[in-house]
Motif scaffolding. Structure first.
Motif, PDB file in Angstrom:
ATOM      1  N   SER A 194       0.832  -1.205   0.000  1.00  0.00           N
ATOM      2  CA  SER A 194       0.000   0.000   0.000  1.00  0.00           C
ATOM      3  C   SER A 194       0.869   1.259   0.000  1.00  0.00           C
ATOM      4  O   SER A 194       0.559   2.238  -0.681  1.00  0.00           O
ATOM      5  N   LYS A 195       1.928   1.220   0.756  1.00  0.00           N
ATOM      6  CA  LYS A 195       2.838   2.363   0.805  1.00  0.00           C
ATOM      7  C   LYS A 195       3.497   2.591  -0.553  1.00  0.00           C
ATOM      8  O   LYS A 195       3.624   3.727  -1.015  1.00  0.00           O
ATOM      9  N   SER A 196       3.885   1.497  -1.209  1.00  0.00           N
ATOM     10  CA  SER A 196       4.535   1.621  -2.520  1.00  0.00           C
ATOM     11  C   SER A 196       3.565   2.136  -3.578  1.00  0.00           C
ATOM     12  O   SER A 196       3.965   2.826  -4.515  1.00  0.00           O
ATOM     13  N   GLU A 197       2.284   1.812  -3.429  1.00  0.00           N
ATOM     14  CA  GLU A 197       1.281   2.251  -4.405  1.00  0.00           C
ATOM     15  C   GLU A 197       1.007   3.732  -4.317  1.00  0.00           C
ATOM     16  O   GLU A 197       0.412   4.322  -5.231  1.00  0.00           O
ATOM     17  N   LYS A 198       1.408   4.344  -3.212  1.00  0.00           N
ATOM     18  CA  LYS A 198       1.213   5.784  -3.037  1.00  0.00           C
ATOM     19  C   LYS A 198       2.358   6.610  -3.609  1.00  0.00           C
ATOM     20  O   LYS A 198       2.281   7.832  -3.662  1.00  0.00           O
ATOM     21  N   LEU A 199       3.428   5.925  -4.012  1.00  0.00           N
ATOM     22  CA  LEU A 199       4.569   6.642  -4.582  1.00  0.00           C
ATOM     23  C   LEU A 199       4.207   7.216  -5.948  1.00  0.00           C
ATOM     24  O   LEU A 199       3.543   6.562  -6.749  1.00  0.00           O
ATOM     25  N   LYS A 200       4.636   8.414  -6.190  1.00  0.00           N
ATOM     26  CA  LYS A 200       4.387   9.062  -7.479  1.00  0.00           C
ATOM     27  C   LYS A 200       5.700   9.106  -8.265  1.00  0.00           C
ATOM     28  O   LYS A 200       6.617   9.845  -7.949  1.00  0.00           O
ATOM     29  N   ILE A 201       5.758   8.265  -9.292  1.00  0.00           N
ATOM     30  CA  ILE A 201       6.946   8.184 -10.130  1.00  0.00           C
ATOM     31  C   ILE A 201       6.566   8.511 -11.568  1.00  0.00           C
ATOM     32  O   ILE A 201       5.690   7.866 -12.151  1.00  0.00           O
TER      33      ILE A 201
END
Length: 202
Positions: A194-201
């Motif tokens: 879930s934390k990784s899905e919030k990253l904006k790349i």
């Protein structure tokens, strides 16, 4: 269905609904997405206020005067809300496992930070894996790369799928303590995912 059968007493003393029975599903972990969705559609259709009103109009005057909640629009909305809640809980394998464990009277928190002492979080191999995953997550945050992020997320998803397969076997063997340990590990993977899905790349 008797409403008494749609409720279970949770470990904290509160009354909790049995979501499997609300959706008219077998009380087991192994359920397909299609199976769950089909039953959800049937139950939500039955609970639709318009349908309940039509049924009410067919009843005799005596039944109407009793004020049966089954034909009251507000009761229908409440039932629909409960069905939606049950669908969300049963469709997600992690939530389904947690709910099924509660039915078997085994306590577990949905918040991994509230688990306290347990074999999974205290296991040295798991602690090392946690550290490694945190480090990889930090590297992605510091050096954003979409391909690296995708591979990391797929790794976490694969780990969760492996645990779901193990949980299925453990439920069948009624090894609920081990089910609990696997759920806690899966909660950790879900938290990192879930934390990784919030990253904006870009």
């Amino acid at each position: 269905m008797n409403s008494n059968h749609q409720q279970i007493s949770s470990i904290n003393g509160k009354t909790e609904n049995n979501y499997f029975e609300i959706l008219n599903l077998p009380v087991q972990f192994d359920l397909s997405k299609d199976q769950i969705t089909n039953q959800y559609r049937k139950q939500i259709s039955k609970a639709h206020p318009d349908r309940q009103t039509s049924k009410g109009n067919l009843n005799d005057r005596g039944n109407k005067l009793k004020g049966s909640p089954n034909h009251h629009p507000f009761a229908s909305l409440q039932q629909a809300s409960l069905i939606n809640q049950a669908y969300g809980a049963i469709l997600c394998p992690l939530k389904r496992a947690t709910h099924l464990l509660a039915i078997h009277r085994f306590e577990i928190s949905e918040n991994i930070n509230n688990q306290g002492d347990n074999n999974t979080l205290a296991n040295s191999d798991f602690l090392i894996e946690k550290m490694n995953l945190y480090q990889r997550m930090e590297q992605i945050e510091n050096q954003p790369d979409i391909d690296t992020l995708n591979r990391f997320q797929q790794l976490l998803k694969d780990k969760m799928q492996k645990i779901y397969a193990e949980i299925s076997q453990l439920f069948q063997a009624k090894k609920f303590d081990q089910v609990r340990e696997n759920i806690i590990a899966c909660q950790f993977y879900r938290q990192i995912l879930s934390k990784s899905e919030k990253l904006k790349i870009n």
